[in-house]
Design a protein around this motif. Structure first.
Motif, mmCIF file in Angstrom:
data_model
loop_
_atom_site.group_PDB
_atom_site.id
_atom_site.type_symbol
_atom_site.label_atom_id
_atom_site.label_comp_id
_atom_site.label_asym_id
_atom_site.label_seq_id
_atom_site.Cartn_x
_atom_site.Cartn_y
_atom_site.Cartn_z
ATOM 1 N N VAL A 3 12.351 5.262 -9.424
ATOM 2 C CA VAL A 3 12.111 4.463 -8.229
ATOM 3 C C VAL A 3 12.662 3.064 -8.470
ATOM 4 C CG1 VAL A 3 10.396 3.489 -6.657
ATOM 5 C CG2 VAL A 3 10.059 5.779 -7.610
ATOM 6 N N LEU A 4 13.487 2.588 -7.541
ATOM 7 C CA LEU A 4 14.095 1.262 -7.627
ATOM 8 C C LEU A 4 13.644 0.398 -6.452
ATOM 9 C CD1 LEU A 4 17.811 2.251 -8.412
ATOM 10 C CD2 LEU A 4 16.018 1.673 -10.054
ATOM 11 N N THR A 5 13.389 -0.865 -6.729
ATOM 12 C CA THR A 5 13.125 -1.842 -5.665
ATOM 13 C C THR A 5 13.964 -3.088 -5.934
ATOM 14 O OG1 THR A 5 11.241 -2.805 -6.847
ATOM 15 C CG2 THR A 5 10.773 -1.024 -5.282
ATOM 16 N N ASN A 6 13.657 -4.161 -5.189
ATOM 17 C CA ASN A 6 14.410 -5.411 -5.298
ATOM 18 C C ASN A 6 15.891 -5.167 -5.011
ATOM 19 O OD1 ASN A 6 14.529 -8.192 -5.705
ATOM 20 N ND2 ASN A 6 15.136 -7.968 -7.837
ATOM 21 N N LEU A 7 16.121 -4.465 -3.903
ATOM 22 C CA LEU A 7 17.465 -4.024 -3.553
ATOM 23 C C LEU A 7 18.015 -4.825 -2.383
ATOM 24 C CD1 LEU A 7 16.670 -0.237 -3.784
ATOM 25 C CD2 LEU A 7 18.049 -1.512 -5.411
ATOM 26 N N ARG B 227 24.571 1.903 -0.901
ATOM 27 C CA ARG B 227 25.690 2.301 -0.053
ATOM 28 C C ARG B 227 26.296 3.650 -0.441
ATOM 29 N NH1 ARG B 227 25.986 -1.306 3.378
ATOM 30 N NH2 ARG B 227 27.586 -0.090 4.453
ATOM 31 N N GLN B 228 26.219 4.007 -1.715
ATOM 32 C CA GLN B 228 26.869 5.228 -2.178
ATOM 33 C C GLN B 228 25.856 6.362 -2.342
ATOM 34 O OE1 GLN B 228 28.848 4.123 -5.816
ATOM 35 N NE2 GLN B 228 30.102 2.565 -4.819
ATOM 36 N N GLU B 229 26.289 7.586 -2.056
ATOM 37 C CA GLU B 229 25.398 8.741 -2.204
ATOM 38 C C GLU B 229 25.082 8.966 -3.682
ATOM 39 O OE1 GLU B 229 25.016 13.182 -0.315
ATOM 40 O OE2 GLU B 229 27.001 12.531 -0.957
ATOM 41 N N VAL B 230 23.794 9.051 -4.000
ATOM 42 C CA VAL B 230 23.362 9.230 -5.388
ATOM 43 C C VAL B 230 23.343 10.705 -5.759
ATOM 44 C CG1 VAL B 230 21.524 8.788 -7.055
ATOM 45 C CG2 VAL B 230 21.972 7.138 -5.227
ATOM 46 N N PHE B 231 22.782 11.536 -4.903
ATOM 47 C CA PHE B 231 22.670 12.977 -5.136
ATOM 48 C C PHE B 231 21.945 13.270 -6.450
ATOM 49 C CE2 PHE B 231 24.379 17.336 -4.292
ATOM 50 C CZ PHE B 231 24.108 17.343 -2.936
ATOM 51 N N GLY B 232 20.836 12.583 -6.635
ATOM 52 C CA GLY B 232 20.027 12.773 -7.825
ATOM 53 C C GLY B 232 18.645 12.200 -7.603
ATOM 54 N N PRO B 233 17.744 12.297 -8.595
ATOM 55 C CA PRO B 233 16.334 11.942 -8.412
ATOM 56 C C PRO B 233 16.063 10.442 -8.508
ATOM 57 C CG PRO B 233 16.674 12.706 -10.645
ATOM 58 C CD PRO B 233 18.011 12.845 -9.939
ATOM 59 N N VAL B 234 16.698 9.677 -7.636
ATOM 60 C CA VAL B 234 16.561 8.218 -7.638
ATOM 61 C C VAL B 234 16.194 7.763 -6.238
ATOM 62 C CG1 VAL B 234 17.706 6.013 -8.074
ATOM 63 C CG2 VAL B 234 18.273 8.021 -9.477
ATOM 64 N N VAL C 246 13.489 -1.440 -11.835
ATOM 65 C CA VAL C 246 13.061 -0.059 -12.057
ATOM 66 C C VAL C 246 11.541 -0.022 -12.163
ATOM 67 C CG1 VAL C 246 13.216 1.959 -13.556
ATOM 68 C CG2 VAL C 246 15.222 0.478 -13.255
ATOM 69 N N LEU C 247 10.894 0.691 -11.254
ATOM 70 C CA LEU C 247 9.435 0.797 -11.282
ATOM 71 C C LEU C 247 8.958 1.976 -12.115
ATOM 72 C CD1 LEU C 247 8.351 -0.053 -7.626
ATOM 73 C CD2 LEU C 247 8.642 -1.576 -9.594
ATOM 74 N N THR C 248 9.749 3.029 -12.146
ATOM 75 C CA THR C 248 9.433 4.178 -12.994
ATOM 76 C C THR C 248 10.714 4.944 -13.258
ATOM 77 O OG1 THR C 248 7.946 6.085 -13.290
ATOM 78 C CG2 THR C 248 8.932 5.813 -11.113
ATOM 79 N N GLY C 249 10.780 5.623 -14.397
ATOM 80 C CA GLY C 249 11.977 6.387 -14.743
ATOM 81 C C GLY C 249 13.110 5.484 -15.155
ATOM 82 N N GLY C 250 14.312 5.830 -14.717
ATOM 83 C CA GLY C 250 15.467 4.981 -14.977
ATOM 84 C C GLY C 250 16.471 5.538 -15.954
ATOM 85 N N PRO D 290 0.807 -1.224 0.000
ATOM 86 C CA PRO D 290 0.000 0.000 0.000
ATOM 87 C C PRO D 290 0.839 1.273 0.000
ATOM 88 C CG PRO D 290 -0.224 -1.183 2.083
ATOM 89 C CD PRO D 290 0.447 -2.106 1.129
ATOM 90 N N PHE D 291 1.970 1.257 0.711
ATOM 91 C CA PHE D 291 2.840 2.433 0.676
ATOM 92 C C PHE D 291 3.379 2.648 -0.729
ATOM 93 C CE2 PHE D 291 7.031 4.357 0.633
ATOM 94 C CZ PHE D 291 6.838 5.506 1.374
ATOM 95 N N MET D 292 3.836 1.580 -1.380
ATOM 96 C CA MET D 292 4.414 1.715 -2.711
ATOM 97 C C MET D 292 3.405 2.259 -3.716
ATOM 98 S SD MET D 292 7.594 1.233 -2.737
ATOM 99 C CE MET D 292 7.715 1.304 -4.525
ATOM 100 N N GLU D 293 2.166 1.873 -3.602
ATOM 101 C CA GLU D 293 1.131 2.403 -4.503
ATOM 102 C C GLU D 293 1.015 3.917 -4.358
ATOM 103 O OE1 GLU D 293 -2.412 0.268 -3.624
ATOM 104 O OE2 GLU D 293 -1.621 -1.672 -4.330
ATOM 105 N N LYS D 294 1.003 4.379 -3.136
ATOM 106 C CA LYS D 294 0.885 5.814 -2.884
ATOM 107 C C LYS D 294 2.163 6.548 -3.302
ATOM 108 C CE LYS D 294 -2.046 4.808 1.144
ATOM 109 N NZ LYS D 294 -3.309 5.327 0.620
ATOM 110 N N PHE D 295 3.299 5.976 -2.942
ATOM 111 C CA PHE D 295 4.588 6.594 -3.238
ATOM 112 C C PHE D 295 4.809 6.690 -4.745
ATOM 113 C CE2 PHE D 295 9.238 6.267 -3.838
ATOM 114 C CZ PHE D 295 9.673 7.335 -3.051
ATOM 115 N N LEU D 296 4.572 5.592 -5.444
ATOM 116 C CA LEU D 296 4.797 5.552 -6.889
ATOM 117 C C LEU D 296 3.878 6.523 -7.612
ATOM 118 C CD1 LEU D 296 6.639 4.054 -8.871
ATOM 119 C CD2 LEU D 296 4.829 2.360 -9.169
ATOM 120 N N ALA D 297 2.629 6.583 -7.190
ATOM 121 C CA ALA D 297 1.686 7.499 -7.826
ATOM 122 C C ALA D 297 2.148 8.946 -7.669
ATOM 123 C CB ALA D 297 0.294 7.316 -7.227
ATOM 124 N N ARG D 298 2.665 9.280 -6.504
ATOM 125 C CA ARG D 298 3.147 10.645 -6.281
ATOM 126 C C ARG D 298 4.387 10.946 -7.115
ATOM 127 N NH1 ARG D 298 0.694 13.166 -1.968
ATOM 128 N NH2 ARG D 298 -0.606 11.819 -0.643
#
Length: 478
Positions: free
Chosen positions: A367-371, A379-386, A345-349, A296-304
């Motif tokens: 948005v990434l899952t299965n991590l 582990r590493q700082e992305v500093f971007g929209p991921v 990758v659930l969206t973008g990429g 349920p969280f992922m549905e809300k998060f992904l939609a946003r």
């Protein structure tokens, strides 16, 4: 606007062939050029700061504060003009750019209030007729190294406490975003700040920055930047045993427990991850969601995330461009590596394309899952929209995963369970812990990190103390 090195109250143009282009990240257009300073400019700026240091330290703190207050007033009057500069050189959307300008004014006003609160101690002596005083005194010449993600407010975050404490300062803005600091210097010139108290020099870190940090004329270095830059500053400063304060980014976990308000948590998690295109040291880099509410969280998060507006900063979208091509390529490589290691990758990429997105530096909100905790993206700082979203079983698991990081700046928790809140306060190994809210941090708090996130800190009483050292005085009547 005035463009050049601002040294000793004078504007100095670039020597022939010694310029750095300034690019608009939304369009790729080169719209300005600043000087590429080196060792000569560093020494000249440090000489100017050194020459002004004694007189500035003797100036009453309330008189020093008046300059900051005047500049704060001018910033509020010219908020749109300064926001335009931030949008042009950094790509921050309009509302966020205006917020940075107003935040800059707040930093100046807040630190001006310390003018009447520079305090020391009086100690009882073992000797008759003697008093022992501990004074707080300025370091002398400060070097401030500024990153590109908040080019105006982070300049003020260092300039304001340095000046109120009685130091003079040499600022080196990041070469990608040098204009905001130069414009701030022009405001201080406008209000009549004495020559040499504030100096701004432009150039690369490897040439100009190294010369500033490595000089014997420098008494304190304050850096906000990458871990790599922090290590280089520490190495260089060690030659002359110079005091350093380093804020070096983060890998903030955001924990969503099964009892949290999922709508609110999802909205705040998106804001914390994608504000300023994810280019914030306190960004939600790792979202941990309890298994019972993961779907349920992922549905809300992904939609946003999928509803985020993306576009020209002047149209005031939710997300603007990345600051440079190098930064886009870095994020692109990190996502590709994550997929190679098994991420989904659930969206973008990838990069954005078509129409205006064929110019400038654009990356899709991703948005990434299965991590897995061992993956580079975790582990590493992305500093971007991921956004990296990971499940956890129970609260012990959440705390363990959150603390399993080389960074230790910010952490977030969403729960209504008081026992979990208290455990998080005691067990999360981060300099900042936010409960049922996200940043930005308060100007009167203390912004500090653990481990690779740095040493020292900014803001509040403890941040202000960074810019003063102690002197013990024995006053005897004998």
């Amino acid at each position: 606007m005035k463009i050049g090195h601002f040294i000793g109250g004078e504007w100095i143009s670039a020597a022939a062939g010694r310029g750095i282009p300034v690019e608009n990240p939304a369009s790729g257009e080169i719209f300005a050029e600043v000087p590429a300073g080196g060792r000569a400019e560093a020494e000249r700026a440090l000489d100017a700061a050194s020459a002004a240091a004694k007189a500035w330290a003797r100036t009453p703190a309330v008189a020093r504060a008046a300059y900051l207050q005047e500049v704060a007033g001018l910033l509020r009057e010219r908020v749109d003009s300064f926001a335009e500069t931030i949008m042009s050189e950094q790509g921050k959307p309009l509302t966020q750019a205006r917020g940075e300008v107003m935040g800059t004014a707040l930093h100046l006003d807040y630190h001006a209030q310390w003018a009447r609160r520079i305090e020391g101690d009086t100690l009882a002596s073992e000797n008759s007729g003697e008093h022992i005083l501990i004074l707080r005194v300025p370091y002398g010449v400060v070097v401030g190294l500024i990153p590109w993600n908040y080019p105006l407010s982070l300049t003020a975050r260092k300039v304001a406490p340095a000046l109120i404490a009685g130091n003079t300062i040499v600022v080196k803005p990041h070469e990608v975003t040098p204009l905001s600091a130069l414009r701030l210097a022009a405001l201080f010139e406008e209000v009549g700040l004495p020559r040499g108290v504030l100096n701004v020099v432009t150039g690369t870190g490897t040439e100009l920055g190294e010369a500033l940090v490595g000089s014997k004329k420098t008494n304190l270095v304050t850096l906000t930047g990458s871990v790599r830059a922090g290590r280089e500053v520490m190495r260089r400063a060690a030659d002359n045993i110079i005091q350093v304060s380093l804020e070096l980014g983060g890998k903030a976990p955001l924990i969503v427990c099964e009892d949290a308000d999922l709508d609110y948590a999802a909205e705040r998690a998106v804001f914390a991850r994608f504000r300023n295109c994810g280019q914030v040291c306190t960004s939600n880099e790792r979202t941990y969601v309890q298994e019972a509410v993961f779907q349920p969280f992922m549905e809300k998060f992904l939609a946003r995330v999928q509803s985020l507006g993306i576009g020209d900063p002047r149209s005031d979208p939710d997300v603007g461009p990345k600051v440079s091509r190098v930064e886009v390529e870095k994020v692109e490589a990190m996502v590709a590596r994550a997929v190679e290691q098994g991420a989904r990758v659930l969206t973008g990429g990838g990069r954005m394309s078509g129409g205006p997105f064929d110019r400038g530096h654009w990356f899709q909100p991703t948005v990434l899952t299965n991590l897995h905790p061992s993956m580079d993206i975790v582990r590493q700082e992305v500093f971007g929209p991921v956004a990296s979203v990971i499940s956890f079983t129970d609260f012990d698991d959440a705390l363990q995963q959150a603390n399993d990081s080389d960074y230790g700046l910010s952490a977030y928790l969403f729960t209504h369970d008081y026992r979990k809140v208290m455990r998080a306060v005691n067990e999360l190994e981060f300099g900042e812990v936010y409960v049922n809210r996200v940043g930005p941090e308060a100007v009167n708090a203390y912004h500090t990190g653990y481990r690779l996130s740095g040493i020292g800190g900014d803001d509040g009483r403890y941040g202000f103390e960074t810019y003063m050292r102690k002197k013990t005085v024995y006053l005897s009547s004998n």
